[in-house]
Motif scaffolding. Structure first.
Motif, PDB file in Angstrom:
ATOM      1  N   PHE A 103       0.826  -1.201   0.000  1.00  0.00           N
ATOM      2  CA  PHE A 103       0.000   0.000   0.000  1.00  0.00           C
ATOM      3  C   PHE A 103       0.863   1.255   0.000  1.00  0.00           C
ATOM      4  O   PHE A 103       2.065   1.207   0.252  1.00  0.00           O
ATOM      5  N   GLN A 104       0.228   2.396  -0.262  1.00  0.00           N
ATOM      6  CA  GLN A 104       0.937   3.673  -0.224  1.00  0.00           C
ATOM      7  C   GLN A 104       1.431   3.950   1.188  1.00  0.00           C
ATOM      8  O   GLN A 104       2.551   4.419   1.393  1.00  0.00           O
ATOM      9  N   ALA A 105       0.581   3.671   2.188  1.00  0.00           N
ATOM     10  CA  ALA A 105       1.003   3.747   3.592  1.00  0.00           C
ATOM     11  C   ALA A 105       1.748   2.453   3.903  1.00  0.00           C
ATOM     12  O   ALA A 105       1.276   1.367   3.555  1.00  0.00           O
ATOM     13  N   TYR A 106       2.894   2.563   4.530  1.00  0.00           N
ATOM     14  CA  TYR A 106       3.749   1.391   4.707  1.00  0.00           C
ATOM     15  C   TYR A 106       3.177   0.403   5.716  1.00  0.00           C
ATOM     16  O   TYR A 106       3.401  -0.809   5.619  1.00  0.00           O
ATOM     17  N   ASN A 107       2.424   0.894   6.713  1.00  0.00           N
ATOM     18  CA  ASN A 107       1.766   0.029   7.704  1.00  0.00           C
ATOM     19  C   ASN A 107       2.739  -0.925   8.404  1.00  0.00           C
ATOM     20  O   ASN A 107       2.427  -2.090   8.642  1.00  0.00           O
ATOM     21  N   LEU A 108       3.927  -0.424   8.722  1.00  0.00           N
ATOM     22  CA  LEU A 108       4.903  -1.233   9.445  1.00  0.00           C
ATOM     23  C   LEU A 108       4.618  -1.166  10.945  1.00  0.00           C
ATOM     24  O   LEU A 108       4.099  -0.170  11.448  1.00  0.00           O
ATOM     25  N   ILE A 109       4.959  -2.242  11.653  1.00  0.00           N
ATOM     26  CA  ILE A 109       4.806  -2.273  13.108  1.00  0.00           C
ATOM     27  C   ILE A 109       5.990  -1.522  13.713  1.00  0.00           C
ATOM     28  O   ILE A 109       7.142  -1.945  13.546  1.00  0.00           O
ATOM     29  N   PRO A 110       5.750  -0.405  14.418  1.00  0.00           N
ATOM     30  CA  PRO A 110       6.858   0.470  14.845  1.00  0.00           C
ATOM     31  C   PRO A 110       7.845  -0.155  15.820  1.00  0.00           C
ATOM     32  O   PRO A 110       8.999   0.266  15.870  1.00  0.00           O
ATOM     33  N   VAL A 111       7.409  -1.175  16.594  1.00  0.00           N
ATOM     34  CA  VAL A 111       8.312  -1.770  17.594  1.00  0.00           C
ATOM     35  C   VAL A 111       9.070  -2.976  17.034  1.00  0.00           C
ATOM     36  O   VAL A 111       9.861  -3.600  17.745  1.00  0.00           O
ATOM     37  N   LEU A 112       8.841  -3.301  15.764  1.00  0.00           N
ATOM     38  CA  LEU A 112       9.541  -4.427  15.144  1.00  0.00           C
ATOM     39  C   LEU A 112      10.610  -3.907  14.180  1.00  0.00           C
ATOM     40  O   LEU A 112      10.428  -2.880  13.527  1.00  0.00           O
ATOM     41  N   SER A 113      11.707  -4.640  14.089  1.00  0.00           N
ATOM     42  CA  SER A 113      12.773  -4.271  13.155  1.00  0.00           C
ATOM     43  C   SER A 113      12.305  -4.527  11.722  1.00  0.00           C
ATOM     44  O   SER A 113      11.266  -5.159  11.485  1.00  0.00           O
ATOM     45  N   ALA A 114      13.098  -4.065  10.762  1.00  0.00           N
ATOM     46  CA  ALA A 114      12.779  -4.305   9.351  1.00  0.00           C
ATOM     47  C   ALA A 114      12.666  -5.803   9.083  1.00  0.00           C
ATOM     48  O   ALA A 114      11.713  -6.263   8.435  1.00  0.00           O
ATOM     49  N   GLU A 115      13.610  -6.572   9.607  1.00  0.00           N
ATOM     50  CA  GLU A 115      13.586  -8.025   9.416  1.00  0.00           C
ATOM     51  C   GLU A 115      12.330  -8.646  10.035  1.00  0.00           C
ATOM     52  O   GLU A 115      11.668  -9.500   9.420  1.00  0.00           O
ATOM     53  N   GLU A 116      11.975  -8.221  11.244  1.00  0.00           N
ATOM     54  CA  GLU A 116      10.792  -8.758  11.921  1.00  0.00           C
ATOM     55  C   GLU A 116       9.509  -8.368  11.194  1.00  0.00           C
ATOM     56  O   GLU A 116       8.572  -9.169  11.103  1.00  0.00           O
ATOM     57  N   ASN A 117       9.452  -7.152  10.664  1.00  0.00           N
ATOM     58  CA  ASN A 117       8.288  -6.730   9.883  1.00  0.00           C
ATOM     59  C   ASN A 117       8.138  -7.584   8.627  1.00  0.00           C
ATOM     60  O   ASN A 117       7.024  -7.979   8.265  1.00  0.00           O
ATOM     61  N   ILE A 118       9.249  -7.872   7.975  1.00  0.00           N
ATOM     62  CA  ILE A 118       9.205  -8.692   6.764  1.00  0.00           C
ATOM     63  C   ILE A 118       8.716 -10.103   7.075  1.00  0.00           C
ATOM     64  O   ILE A 118       7.899 -10.677   6.336  1.00  0.00           O
ATOM     65  N   LYS A 119       9.163 -10.670   8.187  1.00  0.00           N
ATOM     66  CA  LYS A 119       8.809 -12.058   8.526  1.00  0.00           C
ATOM     67  C   LYS A 119       7.450 -12.193   9.208  1.00  0.00           C
ATOM     68  O   LYS A 119       6.957 -13.309   9.399  1.00  0.00           O
ATOM     69  N   LEU A 120       6.818 -11.080   9.537  1.00  0.00           N
ATOM     70  CA  LEU A 120       5.563 -11.101  10.298  1.00  0.00           C
ATOM     71  C   LEU A 120       4.473 -11.965   9.668  1.00  0.00           C
ATOM     72  O   LEU A 120       3.799 -12.727  10.384  1.00  0.00           O
ATOM     73  N   PRO A 121       4.220 -11.906   8.350  1.00  0.00           N
ATOM     74  CA  PRO A 121       3.157 -12.744   7.769  1.00  0.00           C
ATOM     75  C   PRO A 121       3.373 -14.241   8.012  1.00  0.00           C
ATOM     76  O   PRO A 121       2.401 -14.984   8.181  1.00  0.00           O
ATOM     77  N   MET A 122       4.621 -14.673   8.014  1.00  0.00           N
ATOM     78  CA  MET A 122       4.906 -16.089   8.275  1.00  0.00           C
ATOM     79  C   MET A 122       4.531 -16.445   9.712  1.00  0.00           C
ATOM     80  O   MET A 122       3.942 -17.499   9.971  1.00  0.00           O
ATOM     81  N   LEU A 123       4.857 -15.554  10.640  1.00  0.00           N
ATOM     82  CA  LEU A 123       4.539 -15.808  12.052  1.00  0.00           C
ATOM     83  C   LEU A 123       3.028 -15.833  12.269  1.00  0.00           C
ATOM     84  O   LEU A 123       2.515 -16.664  13.020  1.00  0.00           O
ATOM     85  N   LEU A 124       2.310 -14.922  11.587  1.00  0.00           N
ATOM     86  CA  LEU A 124       0.850 -14.893  11.708  1.00  0.00           C
ATOM     87  C   LEU A 124       0.225 -16.163  11.143  1.00  0.00           C
ATOM     88  O   LEU A 124      -0.882 -16.551  11.536  1.00  0.00           O
ATOM     89  N   ASP A 125       0.930 -16.801  10.214  1.00  0.00           N
ATOM     90  CA  ASP A 125       0.446 -18.037   9.598  1.00  0.00           C
ATOM     91  C   ASP A 125       0.990 -19.274  10.324  1.00  0.00           C
ATOM     92  O   ASP A 125       0.832 -20.398   9.844  1.00  0.00           O
ATOM     93  N   ASN A 126       1.625 -19.035  11.488  1.00  0.00           N
ATOM     94  CA  ASN A 126       2.197 -20.125  12.289  1.00  0.00           C
ATOM     95  C   ASN A 126       3.193 -20.976  11.497  1.00  0.00           C
ATOM     96  O   ASN A 126       3.234 -22.198  11.622  1.00  0.00           O
ATOM     97  N   ARG A 127       3.977 -20.296  10.671  1.00  0.00           N
ATOM     98  CA  ARG A 127       4.998 -21.000   9.897  1.00  0.00           C
ATOM     99  C   ARG A 127       6.350 -20.328  10.102  1.00  0.00           C
ATOM    100  O   ARG A 127       6.432 -19.131  10.365  1.00  0.00           O
ATOM    101  N   GLN A 128       7.381 -21.127   9.986  1.00  0.00           N
ATOM    102  CA  GLN A 128       8.744 -20.601  10.092  1.00  0.00           C
ATOM    103  C   GLN A 128       9.132 -19.948   8.774  1.00  0.00           C
ATOM    104  O   GLN A 128       8.868 -20.488   7.697  1.00  0.00           O
ATOM    105  N   ALA A 129       9.753 -18.791   8.857  1.00  0.00           N
ATOM    106  CA  ALA A 129      10.230 -18.134   7.646  1.00  0.00           C
ATOM    107  C   ALA A 129      11.387 -18.923   7.048  1.00  0.00           C
ATOM    108  O   ALA A 129      12.193 -19.522   7.765  1.00  0.00           O
ATOM    109  N   ASP A 130      11.441 -18.963   5.726  1.00  0.00           N
ATOM    110  CA  ASP A 130      12.564 -19.555   5.009  1.00  0.00           C
ATOM    111  C   ASP A 130      13.727 -18.567   5.145  1.00  0.00           C
ATOM    112  O   ASP A 130      13.745 -17.524   4.486  1.00  0.00           O
ATOM    113  N   GLU A 131      14.669 -18.884   6.015  1.00  0.00           N
ATOM    114  CA  GLU A 131      15.735 -17.930   6.349  1.00  0.00           C
ATOM    115  C   GLU A 131      16.586 -17.553   5.134  1.00  0.00           C
ATOM    116  O   GLU A 131      16.964 -16.397   4.966  1.00  0.00           O
TER     117      GLU A 131
END
Length: 230
Positions: free
Chosen positions: A91-119
């Motif tokens: 989206f035009q608005a980034y909608n990032l979680i302010p207390v999470l790092s860039a890496e944690e924001n990127i991996k967030l969808p995997m965590l919400l899906d109860n899956r481990q990110a492919d490192e």
């Protein structure tokens, strides 16, 4: 190969004198790997269409079929799972979680899906997006362009079939806008994904394989120049 198809897609808001037909019998077919730009004036129905394509809103009538699945035949739970795994939103608005790092924001969808990110894939993404040296930074420590790159990484981490982007360069200057479109086109080519983007920027639209114009809820198509230079 056809990845997305709509059939007589309609969206109406309100009723009686307040009735607004936002979308009228939209029939759109998109091939796998294609980059489609959707352009139109404010209020033309662009965002309504993108939301229906992504399963965010339900149509008044009609169908959206992605990768052989009729989105609106699914239950709310199954639709949420399908959306999370098959569709990436930017989206035009980034909608990032302010207390999470860039890496944690990127991996967030995997965590919400109860899956481990492919490192290895996450590392590759951050490298492609130019975030390797910024992965431990919080959003307020990143530039606008870096925040949008993080949002793109978040959209790509699940390896979705389709990327839906709503004015992803709207808050960026021309240099950062070009870099973001370069990254998106490079990513979808590299991972054989499909990109559907709303944009007001004619220079961005020209980069697409095809331009779809929308006016008063009606679709008009034209071929684009397909300028994919980096």
């Amino acid at each position: 190969m056809e990845i997305l198809k709509t059939h007589d897609l309609c969206k109406t808001y309100g009723s009686s004198d307040a009735k607004v037909e936002a979308l009228k019998n939209i029939n759109l077919t998109v091939q796998q790997g294609e980059f489609v730009a959707i352009v139109g004036a404010s209020g033309s129905g662009k965002s309504s269409l993108l939301h229906l394509l992504g399963g965010v809103d339900r149509p008044t009538s009609g169908q959206v079929v992605i990768d052989g699945t009729d989105l609106y035949s699914l239950s709310e739970t199954d639709l949420a799972i399908f959306r999370r795994r098959k569709i990436g939103f930017i989206f035009q608005a980034y909608n990032l979680i302010p207390v999470l790092s860039a890496e944690e924001n990127i991996k967030l969808p995997m965590l919400l899906d109860n899956r481990q990110a492919d490192e290895s894939y996450a590392d590759e993404l951050m490298n492609v997006l130019g975030l390797k040296e910024r992965k431990h930074h919080l959003p307020n420590q990143l530039s606008g362009g870096q925040q949008q790159r993080t949002a793109i990484g978040r959209a790509l981490i699940n390896k979705p079939s389709i990327i839906l982007a709503d004015e992803p360069t709207g808050n960026l200057d021309s240099k950062n806008s070009k870099e973001i479109v370069d990254l998106l086109t490079f990513s979808v080519r590299k991972y054989n994904q499909t990109l559907i983007m709303i944009t007001h920027d004619s220079n961005v639209a020209k980069r697409a394989d095809r331009i779809v114009n929308i006016k008063d809820g009606v679709l008009y198509e034209q071929q684009a120049g397909g300028q994919h230079d980096a």
